[in-house]
Design a protein around this motif. Structure first.
Motif, mmCIF file in Angstrom:
data_model
loop_
_atom_site.group_PDB
_atom_site.id
_atom_site.type_symbol
_atom_site.label_atom_id
_atom_site.label_comp_id
_atom_site.label_asym_id
_atom_site.label_seq_id
_atom_site.Cartn_x
_atom_site.Cartn_y
_atom_site.Cartn_z
ATOM 1 N N VAL A 1 -27.538 -16.378 37.618
ATOM 2 C CA VAL A 1 -28.441 -15.949 36.548
ATOM 3 C C VAL A 1 -29.781 -16.658 36.673
ATOM 4 N N SER A 2 -29.745 -17.960 36.948
ATOM 5 C CA SER A 2 -31.006 -18.705 37.118
ATOM 6 C C SER A 2 -31.801 -18.141 38.283
ATOM 7 N N LEU A 3 -31.122 -17.825 39.367
ATOM 8 C CA LEU A 3 -31.817 -17.284 40.534
ATOM 9 C C LEU A 3 -32.413 -15.915 40.230
ATOM 10 N N VAL A 4 -31.683 -15.101 39.477
ATOM 11 C CA VAL A 4 -32.211 -13.773 39.124
ATOM 12 C C VAL A 4 -33.473 -13.919 38.279
ATOM 13 N N ILE A 5 -33.451 -14.802 37.292
ATOM 14 C CA ILE A 5 -34.628 -15.003 36.443
ATOM 15 C C ILE A 5 -35.825 -15.475 37.255
ATOM 16 N N VAL A 6 -35.580 -16.456 38.109
ATOM 17 C CA VAL A 6 -36.670 -17.001 38.925
ATOM 18 C C VAL A 6 -37.224 -15.935 39.859
ATOM 19 N N GLU A 7 -36.341 -15.169 40.521
ATOM 20 C CA GLU A 7 -36.799 -14.146 41.469
ATOM 21 C C GLU A 7 -37.557 -13.032 40.743
ATOM 22 N N THR A 8 -37.091 -12.657 39.550
ATOM 23 C CA THR A 8 -37.792 -11.605 38.799
ATOM 24 C C THR A 8 -39.207 -12.049 38.446
ATOM 25 N N ARG A 9 -39.330 -13.254 37.958
ATOM 26 C CA ARG A 9 -40.665 -13.768 37.632
ATOM 27 C C ARG A 9 -41.530 -13.881 38.877
ATOM 28 N N GLY B 1 -34.527 -4.994 41.994
ATOM 29 C CA GLY B 1 -33.209 -4.402 42.243
ATOM 30 C C GLY B 1 -32.671 -4.785 43.623
ATOM 31 N N ARG B 2 -33.539 -4.733 44.652
ATOM 32 C CA ARG B 2 -33.106 -5.125 45.992
ATOM 33 C C ARG B 2 -32.712 -6.598 46.030
ATOM 34 N N THR B 3 -33.472 -7.416 45.318
ATOM 35 C CA THR B 3 -33.140 -8.846 45.266
ATOM 36 C C THR B 3 -31.802 -9.077 44.574
ATOM 37 N N LEU B 4 -31.629 -8.346 43.467
ATOM 38 C CA LEU B 4 -30.348 -8.471 42.764
ATOM 39 C C LEU B 4 -29.187 -8.011 43.646
ATOM 40 N N LEU B 5 -29.410 -6.947 44.426
ATOM 41 C CA LEU B 5 -28.358 -6.468 45.325
ATOM 42 C C LEU B 5 -27.997 -7.529 46.361
ATOM 43 N N MET B 6 -29.013 -8.184 46.912
ATOM 44 C CA MET B 6 -28.763 -9.241 47.894
ATOM 45 C C MET B 6 -28.000 -10.402 47.246
ATOM 46 N N ILE B 7 -28.438 -10.774 46.041
ATOM 47 C CA ILE B 7 -27.734 -11.863 45.350
ATOM 48 C C ILE B 7 -26.297 -11.469 45.046
ATOM 49 N N GLY B 8 -26.117 -10.210 44.637
ATOM 50 C CA GLY B 8 -24.758 -9.739 44.363
ATOM 51 C C GLY B 8 -23.884 -9.753 45.601
ATOM 52 N N LEU B 9 -24.427 -9.325 46.756
ATOM 53 C CA LEU B 9 -23.657 -9.353 47.998
ATOM 54 C C LEU B 9 -23.280 -10.783 48.382
#
Length: 426
Positions: free
Chosen positions: A22-30, A123-131
């Motif tokens: 979750v922290s990584l998603v927030i940071v990457e989105t910003r 979305g692509r970043t989230l997909l990579m994080i999810g994988l």
């Protein structure tokens, strides 16, 4: 246990993924949003610089000239004083990222980019994080399975070993698992298995020895009782009954010695006694059996030899040798006493075929027998002799000669050893 290990490992991994993911998603989105804004602002500044340079050079500014400078995914509006606005690209609808820059000639450049491009990157970043998270979960499950098998399988194996011990199978397995704690448990179980095996072996050996040692005096007692039943002479009955009572006492001594040896095979009550007493007693006991077989039992050599030992043990060893000659030997059986150094030797020999060459010195091993017998008679006799401080050896294979070596007591002037051969007893 496997399920608990897997669940606990998976729970830890999921917590780590949730916290850091979750922290990584927030940071990457910003980061992506900031990067998009900076990109649009940079594009606006670049277009302003181009327009300024063309205005200063009095070049014509048209939509065709500026289209090449703007990407297809962006929209740009250039407003020049006293001129019609120039629009490049398609104005995006909905939420956009916009940046405005003003030039030195008063022109204004506005660049817009649809926020969907940022959403796509997110979305692509989230997909990579999810994988990556999925791979981490799979790796955690595989690692948990491996660790669970490494711990659970040895525990199952140790439980089976303990169950085998409880069911009477004391064979040690000597398996180790690479885990110090589990290896320690395996060491303890193997040690217990070896101790149980020794105890069971000792119990079986005691039972076998008891059955063999009791059989000989019981056989002799049975023969005496048969003699009593076959005679009507009161004196003979009295004599045979006296001998039978003496045999009962020796039978009691055998039982007590067996019990003593089961606790401590080196425990004994050595005394000094006349060897003639044992020899005469054994000849008297076995005489009826030899008469029934039509064979002779004789003795010769030195007499009145004083030896140190246990009278009952010496009697049992001689009985085993005499019985062995009766069962496996032939012809006359001779008992000869002699002195060698500080020891007295009782030799028992017969005129039979002797010990087979393939047996040799193995004749004293348990379960080794040249014929259909238990194979423990001579082994028990040797153990008795050694426990009493003597030794039993095979001096010759053919004709067979067995020697019982006993410690000699120092002779006195009142009781000298002398050689008086007795007549043959048949």
């Amino acid at each position: 246990m496997r399920r608990r290990l897997i669940n606990s490992t998976l729970a830890v991994v999921l917590v780590v993924i949730a916290v850091f993911g979750v922290s990584l998603v927030i940071v990457e989105t910003r980061t992506i949003t900031t990067s998009a804004r900076e990109r649009v602002a940079s594009e606006a500044s670049r277009l302003v610089a181009i327009v300024d340079s063309r205005l200063m050079a009095a070049d014509r500014i048209t939509e065709g000239v500026l289209t090449e400078q703007v990407g297809t995914e962006r929209y740009a509006r250039i407003e020049i004083p006293e001129r019609a606005p120039i629009e490049i690209g398609t104005k995006p609808e909905g939420d956009v990222i916009k940046a405005t820059a003003t030039g030195e000639q008063g022109e204004t450049v506005t660049v817009e980019e649809p926020r969907s491009t940022v959403t796509g990157e997110v979305g692509r970043t989230l997909l990579m994080i999810g994988l990556v998270a999925l791979l981490a979960v799979i790796a955690a499950v595989l690692l948990a399975l491996r660790q669970a098998n490494r711990l659970a399988s040895p525990l199952t194996d140790l439980a089976q070993t303990a169950e085998r011990l409880g069911s009477g199978d004391p064979r040690p397995r000597h398996r180790r698992y690479g885990v110090p704690e589990l290896d320690r448990v395996a060491d303890v179980l193997d040690g217990s298995a070896e101790r149980i095996a020794r105890m069971l072996t000792a119990e079986r050996r005691l039972a076998a020895d008891a059955s063999h040692q009791l059989r000989t005096p019981l056989t002799a007692l049975s023969m005496r009782l048969e003699e009593i039943t076959l005679t009507d002479d009161p004196e003979t009955v009295k004599e045979e009954a006296t001998i039978a009572l003496a045999q009962v006492e020796r039978l009691t001594d055998v039982v007590e010695r067996l019990l003593t040896n089961s606790r401590d095979p080196r425990t004994g009550s050595a005394v000094t006694f006349d060897l003639d007493e044992v020899v005469k007693q054994q000849i008297a006991e076995w005489l009826p059996a030899y008469r029934s077989a039509g064979r002779a039992l004789v003795r010769s050599g030195k007499q009145h030899l004083m030896v140190e030992g246990t009278l009952g043990a010496v009697a049992q060893v001689l009985a085993a040798l005499i019985e062995n000659s009766l069962m496996h030997g032939g012809g006359t059986v001779a008992l000869r006493t002699r002195v060698t150094g500080n020891q007295v030797v009782i030799e028992v020999t017969d005129e039979g075929p002797g010990v087979p060459p393939e047996l040799g010195a193995r004749i004293f091993e348990r379960t080794i027998s040249g014929r259909n017998s238990t194979g423990i008679g001579l082994a028990v006799a040797r153990d008795l002799a050694e426990a009493d401080g003597g030794r039993l050896e095979m001096l010759q294979q053919k004709p067979p000669v067995f020697g019982l070596f006993l410690s000699r007591s120092r002779p006195t002037d009142d009781d000298p050893a002398r050689t008086e051969p007795e007549p043959t007893v048949r």
